[in-house]
Design an enzyme around this catalytic site. Structure first.
Site, PDB file in Angstrom:
ATOM      1  N   GLU A  71       0.814  -1.217   0.000  1.00 17.79           N
ATOM      2  CA  GLU A  71       0.000   0.000   0.000  1.00 17.79           C
ATOM      3  C   GLU A  71       0.851   1.273   0.000  1.00 17.79           C
ATOM      4  O   GLU A  71       0.504   2.248  -0.661  1.00 17.79           O
ATOM      5  CB  GLU A  71      -0.922   0.022   1.228  1.00 17.79           C
ATOM      6  N   ASP A 127      -0.822  -5.084   3.128  1.00 19.88           N
ATOM      7  CA  ASP A 127      -1.387  -3.904   3.790  1.00 19.88           C
ATOM      8  C   ASP A 127      -0.728  -3.851   5.168  1.00 19.88           C
ATOM      9  O   ASP A 127      -1.050  -4.647   6.050  1.00 19.88           O
ATOM     10  CB  ASP A 127      -2.912  -4.036   3.922  1.00 19.88           C
ATOM     11  N   ILE A 129      -0.782  -1.733   7.697  1.00 21.36           N
ATOM     12  CA  ILE A 129      -1.832  -1.574   8.721  1.00 21.36           C
ATOM     13  C   ILE A 129      -3.140  -1.408   7.984  1.00 21.36           C
ATOM     14  O   ILE A 129      -3.316  -0.469   7.208  1.00 21.36           O
ATOM     15  CB  ILE A 129      -1.628  -0.330   9.617  1.00 21.36           C
ATOM     16  N   ASP A 130      -4.029  -2.330   8.197  1.00 23.78           N
ATOM     17  CA  ASP A 130      -5.369  -2.217   7.639  1.00 23.78           C
ATOM     18  C   ASP A 130      -6.280  -1.813   8.790  1.00 23.78           C
ATOM     19  O   ASP A 130      -6.235  -2.428   9.865  1.00 23.78           O
ATOM     20  CB  ASP A 130      -5.788  -3.565   7.052  1.00 23.78           C
ATOM     21  N   THR A 132      -6.715   1.807   9.804  1.00 24.14           N
ATOM     22  CA  THR A 132      -5.949   2.831  10.517  1.00 24.14           C
ATOM     23  C   THR A 132      -6.779   3.474  11.626  1.00 24.14           C
ATOM     24  O   THR A 132      -6.262   3.784  12.691  1.00 24.14           O
ATOM     25  CB  THR A 132      -5.485   3.925   9.535  1.00 24.14           C
ATOM     26  N   ASP A 276      -6.415  -5.007   0.480  1.00 26.57           N
ATOM     27  CA  ASP A 276      -7.489  -4.943   1.469  1.00 26.57           C
ATOM     28  C   ASP A 276      -8.328  -6.220   1.503  1.00 26.57           C
ATOM     29  O   ASP A 276      -9.182  -6.369   2.385  1.00 26.57           O
ATOM     30  CB  ASP A 276      -8.410  -3.753   1.178  1.00 26.57           C
TER      31      ASP A 276
HETATM   32  N1  LIG Z   1     -13.546   5.218   0.736  1.00 26.76           N
HETATM   33  C1  LIG Z   1     -13.190   3.997   1.112  1.00 26.76           C
HETATM   34  N2  LIG Z   1     -14.017   2.964   0.831  1.00 26.76           N
HETATM   35  C2  LIG Z   1     -13.686   1.727   1.204  1.00 26.76           C
HETATM   36  N3  LIG Z   1     -12.534   1.416   1.873  1.00 26.76           N
HETATM   37  C3  LIG Z   1     -11.681   2.398   2.195  1.00 26.76           C
HETATM   38  C4  LIG Z   1     -11.967   3.723   1.818  1.00 26.76           C
HETATM   39  N4  LIG Z   1     -10.932   4.500   2.255  1.00 26.76           N
HETATM   40  C5  LIG Z   1     -10.035   3.672   2.863  1.00 26.76           C
HETATM   41  N5  LIG Z   1     -10.482   2.410   2.831  1.00 26.76           N
HETATM   42  C6  LIG Z   1      -9.833   1.221   3.372  1.00 26.76           C
HETATM   43  O1  LIG Z   1     -10.832   0.490   4.076  1.00 26.76           O
HETATM   44  C7  LIG Z   1     -10.217  -0.297   5.073  1.00 26.76           C
HETATM   45  C8  LIG Z   1     -10.681  -0.015   6.441  1.00 26.76           C
HETATM   46  O2  LIG Z   1     -12.037  -0.019   6.398  1.00 26.76           O
HETATM   47  P1  LIG Z   1     -12.838  -0.839   7.454  1.00 26.76           P
HETATM   48  O3  LIG Z   1     -12.007  -0.851   8.693  1.00 26.76           O
HETATM   49  O4  LIG Z   1     -14.065  -0.038   7.533  1.00 26.76           O
HETATM   50  O5  LIG Z   1     -13.009  -2.212   6.859  1.00 26.76           O
HETATM   51  C9  LIG Z   1      -8.840   0.004   4.978  1.00 26.76           C
HETATM   52  O6  LIG Z   1      -8.244  -0.896   4.100  1.00 26.76           O
HETATM   53  C10 LIG Z   1      -8.806   1.386   4.455  1.00 26.76           C
HETATM   54  O7  LIG Z   1      -7.525   1.648   4.170  1.00 26.76           O
HETATM   55  P2  LIG Z   1      -6.321   1.583   5.291  1.00 26.76           P
HETATM   56  O8  LIG Z   1      -5.575   0.305   5.017  1.00 26.76           O
HETATM   57  O9  LIG Z   1      -5.524   2.771   4.949  1.00 26.76           O
HETATM   58  O10 LIG Z   1      -6.914   1.614   6.697  1.00 26.76           O
HETATM   59 MG   LIG Z   2      -6.387  -1.369   4.102  1.00 28.30          MG
HETATM   60 MG   LIG Z   3      -3.370   0.229   5.238  1.00 30.58          MG
HETATM   61 MG   LIG Z   4      -4.086   3.724   4.129  1.00 32.91          MG
END
Ligand SMILES: Nc1ncnc2c1ncn2[C@@H]1O[C@H](COP(=O)(O)O)[C@@H](O)[C@H]1OP(=O)(O)O
Ligand SMILES: [Mg+2]
Ligand SMILES: [Mg+2]
Ligand SMILES: [Mg+2]
Length: 339
Positions: A71, A127, A129-130, A132, A276
């Site tokens: 990522e 990923d 950190i998934d 955040t 993701d």
């Molecule tokens: N607009 C968006 N729609 C869907 N998923 C998103 C969006 N923006 C970021 N994400 C990603 O969704 C995930 C977290 O969503 P959730 O916790 O609701 O399942 C993460 O992978 C996040 O990225 P990140 O890896 O940067 O946290």
């Molecule tokens: Mg993610």
């Molecule tokens: Mg991430």
């Molecule tokens: Mg991110």
């Protein structure tokens, strides 16, 4: 003869465990009342880069020819503007790896994640950190790593430092690592356990969607909560949803904590990223569940860095799949895409 992908499985577990330690260390040291009230996201940024550097360095050591779709990239750590952040990341990485790494080596490790993906050969997807937002709240987040071979997810590991091993005892025994290899089943083990003890995970046996429960995002902006309420109504679901951040939702469905994970499109422009969903995808399948997009089509991990040929994600225990897809289609069919 060693099992299929045995070396990859062991390396992926090592990488995810080390990266999880990096994240937990950052949380303990850098997330404070003050960062939270100021909505300061810098701790998670440090942990994101640190975890990606650690995983990529370990993958490079074991499989130097395998590219990585990660990522993050090192842009924000470059030059004068990135110097302070970069120093923090380098210190953090050096507390986690066996051989000290220079600043250049750390930046290069992060940028091993730039691969474009595709339908041929082997590549990993990471990923670091998934979830955040979950990380910053001290709730659920995950370190997610998967191996894709000829466009198919063949191995997945999800490290969940804050997930209870057993949901019936939610405050004790936290820290789960879920792992699955094609054809070998899905397993959970304790994150950072001394031995290699693993427990097989099975998706639930709920056959009537009325008896099912959802696992959903905390963030309404990542999946349409309004649409899921309508789908629940159509299916006759009355149980309360289990809400959590990150790919921990896949683990929850894979071990029967909930039966259905919906990620419904919130806008027509957002394309889901492969990191993701790749690890969670194989964990659900190997636990006996079934995953698709909102049309019921399998997720296509061969299209590059994103799931550009799919919209949304539906993960189920398998048995309720057809009923859920029918309700999703009815709900989304009634309105313009992304409305
Ligand atoms: N607009 C968006 N729609 C869907 N998923 C998103 C969006 N923006 C970021 N994400 C990603 O969704 C995930 C977290 O969503 P959730 O916790 O609701 O399942 C993460 O992978 C996040 O990225 P990140 O890896 O940067 O946290
Ligand atoms: Mg993610
Ligand atoms: Mg991430
Ligand atoms: Mg991110």
């Amino acid at each position: 003869m060693p099992a299929y992908l045995a070396a990859e499985r062991a390396a992926a577990i090592e990488a995810v465990e080390r990266a999880s330690r990096v994240c937990t260390a950052v949380f303990q040291r850098l997330v404070t009342e003050e960062t939270l009230t100021k909505r300061d996201k810098s701790p998670v940024t440090v942990a994101d880069f640190g975890a990606q550097a650690v995983v990529n360095a370990i993958l490079e050591k074991h499989f130097p020819d395998d590219p990585v779709v990660g990522e993050e990239d090192s842009k924000d750590l470059q030059g004068e503007a990135g110097r302070a952040l970069c120093e923090k990341v380098v210190d953090l990485v050096n507390a986690a790896v066996e051989r000290p790494m220079s600043t250049d080596e750390v930046l290069r490790a992060i940028d091993r994640g730039q691969y474009a993906g595709g339908s041929t050969g082997r590549h990993w997807t990471l990923d670091p950190i998934d979830g955040t937002k979950g990380f910053l709240r001290g709730e659920q987040f995950a370190v997610c790593l998967a191996l894709i071979i000829d466009g198919k997810v063949s191995l997945g590991v999800v490290g969940c430092p804050n997930l209870p091993f057993d949901m019936s005892r939610p405050t004790e025994d936290r820290g789960v690592l879920a792992v699955a290899v094609e054809g070998q089943g899905a397993f959970q083990r304790r994150l950072h356990a001394d031995g290699d003890a693993e427990e097989r995970m099975h998706a639930s046996s709920v056959a009537n969607a009325r008896d099912a429960s959802f696992c959903e995002s905390v963030e309404a902006g990542h999946s349409s909560h309004g649409d899921s309420a309508r789908i629940a109504e159509l299916l006759g679901i009355t149980k309360q949803s289990l809400r959590m951040d990150s790919q921990c939702k896949y683990v929850a469905v894979a071990r029967g904590d909930a039966d259905i994970y919906l990620r419904l499109p919130v806008s027509s422009s957002y394309t889901e990223k492969i990191w993701d969903h790749a690890a969670g995808n194989i964990i659900i399948r190997e636990a006996g569940g079934r995953v698709s997009d909102v049309s019921g089509e399998p997720l296509d991990f061969s299209a590059g860095r994103t799931l550009s040929r799919n919209k949304g994600v539906i993960a189920t225990n398998g048995r309720v799949f057809d009923a859920v897809i029918a309700a999703v289609q009815r709900t989304l069919g009634d309105k313009a895409p992304g409305a």
